[in-house]
Motif scaffolding. Sequence first.
Motif, PDB file in Angstrom:
ATOM      1  N   ASN A 181      -5.403  -2.035   6.558  1.00 53.54           N
ATOM      2  CA  ASN A 181      -5.339  -1.603   5.162  1.00 53.54           C
ATOM      3  C   ASN A 181      -3.892  -1.650   4.695  1.00 53.54           C
ATOM      4  O   ASN A 181      -3.041  -0.917   5.207  1.00 53.54           O
ATOM      5  CB  ASN A 181      -5.901  -0.181   5.023  1.00 53.54           C
ATOM      6  N   SER A 183      -3.037  -1.447   1.333  1.00 44.25           N
ATOM      7  CA  SER A 183      -2.919  -0.902  -0.014  1.00 44.25           C
ATOM      8  C   SER A 183      -1.970   0.275  -0.004  1.00 44.25           C
ATOM      9  O   SER A 183      -1.567   0.778   1.051  1.00 44.25           O
ATOM     10  CB  SER A 183      -4.287  -0.471  -0.538  1.00 44.25           C
ATOM     11  N   SER A 186      -1.606   3.606   2.605  1.00 45.71           N
ATOM     12  CA  SER A 186      -2.478   2.987   3.600  1.00 45.71           C
ATOM     13  C   SER A 186      -3.012   4.027   4.571  1.00 45.71           C
ATOM     14  O   SER A 186      -2.319   4.948   4.973  1.00 45.71           O
ATOM     15  CB  SER A 186      -1.694   1.926   4.378  1.00 45.71           C
ATOM     16  N   SER A 198     -10.627   0.270  -0.187  1.00 40.53           N
ATOM     17  CA  SER A 198      -9.747  -0.708   0.461  1.00 40.53           C
ATOM     18  C   SER A 198      -9.893  -2.065  -0.208  1.00 40.53           C
ATOM     19  O   SER A 198      -9.946  -3.090   0.453  1.00 40.53           O
ATOM     20  CB  SER A 198     -10.094  -0.804   1.951  1.00 40.53           C
ATOM     21  N   VAL A 200      -8.401  -4.674  -1.423  1.00 42.32           N
ATOM     22  CA  VAL A 200      -7.117  -5.354  -1.459  1.00 42.32           C
ATOM     23  C   VAL A 200      -7.344  -6.850  -1.621  1.00 42.32           C
ATOM     24  O   VAL A 200      -8.356  -7.393  -1.187  1.00 42.32           O
ATOM     25  CB  VAL A 200      -6.291  -5.065  -0.190  1.00 42.32           C
ATOM     26  N   THR A 201      -6.397  -7.504  -2.232  1.00 39.29           N
ATOM     27  CA  THR A 201      -6.488  -8.937  -2.480  1.00 39.29           C
ATOM     28  C   THR A 201      -5.590  -9.702  -1.508  1.00 39.29           C
ATOM     29  O   THR A 201      -4.842  -9.106  -0.728  1.00 39.29           O
ATOM     30  CB  THR A 201      -6.075  -9.250  -3.926  1.00 39.29           C
ATOM     31  N   ASP A 204      -2.002  -8.874  -1.966  1.00 38.80           N
ATOM     32  CA  ASP A 204      -1.580  -7.633  -1.314  1.00 38.80           C
ATOM     33  C   ASP A 204      -1.165  -7.897   0.128  1.00 38.80           C
ATOM     34  O   ASP A 204      -0.160  -7.358   0.612  1.00 38.80           O
ATOM     35  CB  ASP A 204      -2.699  -6.595  -1.363  1.00 38.80           C
ATOM     36  N   TYR A 205      -1.946  -8.723   0.819  1.00 39.51           N
ATOM     37  CA  TYR A 205      -1.595  -9.061   2.200  1.00 39.51           C
ATOM     38  C   TYR A 205      -0.303  -9.876   2.256  1.00 39.51           C
ATOM     39  O   TYR A 205       0.545  -9.666   3.138  1.00 39.51           O
ATOM     40  CB  TYR A 205      -2.731  -9.841   2.862  1.00 39.51           C
ATOM     41  N   TYR A 208       2.647  -7.553   1.606  1.00 39.88           N
ATOM     42  CA  TYR A 208       2.920  -6.687   2.754  1.00 39.88           C
ATOM     43  C   TYR A 208       3.569  -7.481   3.895  1.00 39.88           C
ATOM     44  O   TYR A 208       4.534  -7.019   4.513  1.00 39.88           O
ATOM     45  CB  TYR A 208       1.615  -6.056   3.236  1.00 39.88           C
ATOM     46  N   GLU A 234       2.882  -5.544  -8.650  1.00 39.15           N
ATOM     47  CA  GLU A 234       1.798  -4.592  -8.452  1.00 39.15           C
ATOM     48  C   GLU A 234       1.540  -3.822  -9.736  1.00 39.15           C
ATOM     49  O   GLU A 234       2.466  -3.402 -10.425  1.00 39.15           O
ATOM     50  CB  GLU A 234       2.141  -3.612  -7.326  1.00 39.15           C
TER      51      GLU A 234
END
Length: 306
Positions: A181, A183, A186, A198, A200-201, A204-205, A208, A234
Amino acid sequence: MSQGKKKEKSPSQEKTQWILIAPETALNGSSDGKDDEPTFVKLLHPRTEKECMFLMSRNKDAVYEIMKFAEGPRSWFIEDSVQKDGSLLVTTSIDPIFLCIPYLTRNKTKFRTIDQVLMDDDYPAVSSLSMCVSSDVLSNVCDCKGNDDLQAYRLNEDKLIAWLKTKVECVADKLESSKINVSKGSQSATFVRSKLQSNVTRDDYLRYSCGIVCQYLDSSWADKLQAALNLPEEKTVLSSPEEPPSKRTKLNNDAGTVLEDYSKEYEKIKTKTTSKTPGKMTAAQKSLSKVNKNGMKSMASFFTKK
């Protein structure tokens, strides 16, 4: 002055030792029977350019970053002895190219051999990185000249950014396949009750994983990598402090009709708070209320136009 007797080493005086977690590939020797041992070396961290400890494998073909976890009071029981230092050392594999980037950046105007690039009088162990990087690996981030016997390299910014973007993609793929996770706020996937929490797109990954890769880049390269990824910002939802608490309504999934309206409860609470009876007057307030105010002007009357 007579020379004193040499003190014998007491059983409590143990030699310095650590608890280290490392992969077998870092500790196992090569098949040619060499007796080389894993080596601890001091190198500059590619982001902070501060001295850090790294571990070179026995074959000198891989390098590992050493992370130290220390919480006190803590100690280790090692066989029949007690190790006062209760810290734990953990090794993680690091791509040697990240350690070479600062030196390649300093020599990006001319073609040089890798031995000439990896030279540092303060940290001579950096020269051992030349055994960890092959010409094929260096060609991913550098322009190359020469033949198989003698190769010279010069940093290519476009190649380096493309290589870094590939690293970000690989890290993002690993995070996504592991269902990590990423987001805001987390939490462990074990405690995520639904996919809505959760949601997330891919961006997002990528965002991160970019943060992870940038931990091994200085600010200039980190900025260039983020610009090359061109990730959208974001979205943050800010609620006004003057707005009342959200009115939760229970909806029927089929018809979408309201079953309970909690806004009425909020109106009741609001009415109670606004219709409170005034508190008791103090002695000074009581004496002031008894004063005859006839003929007295208020303070505001002195500031009005004549």
